[in-house]
Write an enzyme that holds these catalytic residues in place. Sequence first.
Site, PDB file in Angstrom:
ATOM      1  N   LYS A   1     -10.273   8.636 -18.007  1.00 34.92           N
ATOM      2  CA  LYS A   1     -10.594   9.332 -19.244  1.00 34.92           C
ATOM      3  C   LYS A   1      -9.348   9.461 -20.128  1.00 34.92           C
ATOM      4  CE  LYS A   1     -14.616   9.435 -17.306  1.00 34.92           C
ATOM      5  NZ  LYS A   1     -14.593   9.739 -15.926  1.00 34.92           N
ATOM      6  N   ARG A  50       0.835  -1.212   0.000  1.00 26.53           N
ATOM      7  CA  ARG A  50       0.000   0.000   0.000  1.00 26.53           C
ATOM      8  C   ARG A  50       0.868   1.260   0.000  1.00 26.53           C
ATOM      9  NH1 ARG A  50      -1.286   1.768   4.712  1.00 26.53           N
ATOM     10  NH2 ARG A  50      -1.870  -0.262   5.519  1.00 26.53           N
ATOM     11  N   TYR A  74     -18.964  18.401 -11.853  1.00 34.31           N
ATOM     12  CA  TYR A  74     -19.294  17.009 -12.187  1.00 34.31           C
ATOM     13  C   TYR A  74     -20.264  16.430 -11.128  1.00 34.31           C
ATOM     14  CZ  TYR A  74     -18.655  11.949 -12.289  1.00 34.31           C
ATOM     15  OH  TYR A  74     -18.873  10.600 -12.293  1.00 34.31           O
ATOM     16  N   ASP A  93     -10.099  20.276 -11.427  1.00 35.12           N
ATOM     17  CA  ASP A  93     -10.361  18.966 -12.012  1.00 35.12           C
ATOM     18  C   ASP A  93     -10.024  19.109 -13.497  1.00 35.12           C
ATOM     19  OD1 ASP A  93     -11.442  16.732 -13.228  1.00 35.12           O
ATOM     20  OD2 ASP A  93     -13.119  16.587 -11.828  1.00 35.12           O
TER      21      ASP A  93
END
Length: 387
Positions: free
Chosen positions: A203, A53, A105, A178
């Site tokens: 994306k 992690r 968003y 963003d």
Amino acid sequence: MKKEDLVRGFDTCAIHARQAHDPATGAVITPIYATSTYAQEAPGIHKGFDYGRSHNPTRFAFEGAIAALEGGAGGFAFASGMAAEAAVLELLEPGSHIVTTKDVYGGTHRLFERVRRHSAKLSVTYTDLCDPAALGAVIKPETRMIWVESPSNPLLRIVDLAAIADQAKKRNILTVVDNTFASPWVQKPLDLGMDIVVHSATKYIGGHSDVVGGVAVAARQELADKIGYIQNAVGSIAGPFDSFLMHRGLKTLGVRMQRHCENAMKLAAWLESRPEVGRVFYPGLASHPQHALAKKQMRHFGGMISIELKGSRKAAEAMLKKCKLFTLAISLGGIESLIEYPAAMSHAVVPAAAQKEMGMDEGLVRLSVGIEDVHDLQADLEQALKI
Ligand code: PLP
């Protein structure tokens, strides 16, 4: 001359910046290190990697590359764009106030309103950040963050990032962009003075519609250290397989974005001439109300277009049904072209009244223009628009 001195242009950076060949084997591409832990020579004595992690070479290679492309001090990869956003919100004290855009968003709106409003007592004001002067009226003593999307979704509004950064700095408020819709090839918010960039790497960064992931990049080391601490403490890291895919996508971001942008520019101009189309939202068009600002802060205008059909919802549904190359699907930024109906798909979580207030018309259709041959894409839209 050192190799780093030659790493200057965007595409060279995407492939070489902050990258080393695999030290164990010389593999040119960092392998997928699928391991949860690392052998230690003695308690606490190891090669800098102790637990999956906290440390993973595949993730680190991707994080170095995205940090370099955004021009930041540190980059962090997460399991999704939302996980990256949630980690960035952990920077705030309970009770903080955020200012954001009206058409933020839908998933970000949900995280603010349905999760952090009660779990961290965050409050959020939604305003039109296209007018930076309006910021003064909504800032409160407890405002700690300004959260911007530019271009926004789905109406491709543009926010003056340098002006927002300037105002925020004077008041000691953190700024977050963003940058999902633009990608660092199109615009670099940290160069314009913003503090943090987040992406849905699902994306353009991944670029092939085959991975869900997110990133956060911090402009300064002290901010990067805080986000890195949160990433490890909260644990919503990107796994090694997903990190590999995102990194692989990132290396071709420049060539893909160039084609996305060229195709979108041609289609937007053509759509504007179509009798079935009432309005075209694309920052590259002279008719876009913020075209001059877009030219100033963006290298190109991106691969996203929204159109308003004169025949409203009925016409939109008929068009969506007829598209053959444009696939009816949520998401964006992949090599293949997608089309969607925001009111019932990407923005379904936004109440109808709020959609209306945002300026979303019932005939609104959003296109994610892929990298196919543009004349084929145009032919598809032409046959789909015919009544
Ligand atoms: N930000 C924007 C602008 C998005 O479009 C999305 C997803 O569509 C997200 C953030 C969330 O990213 P993810 O779906 O990878 O969690």
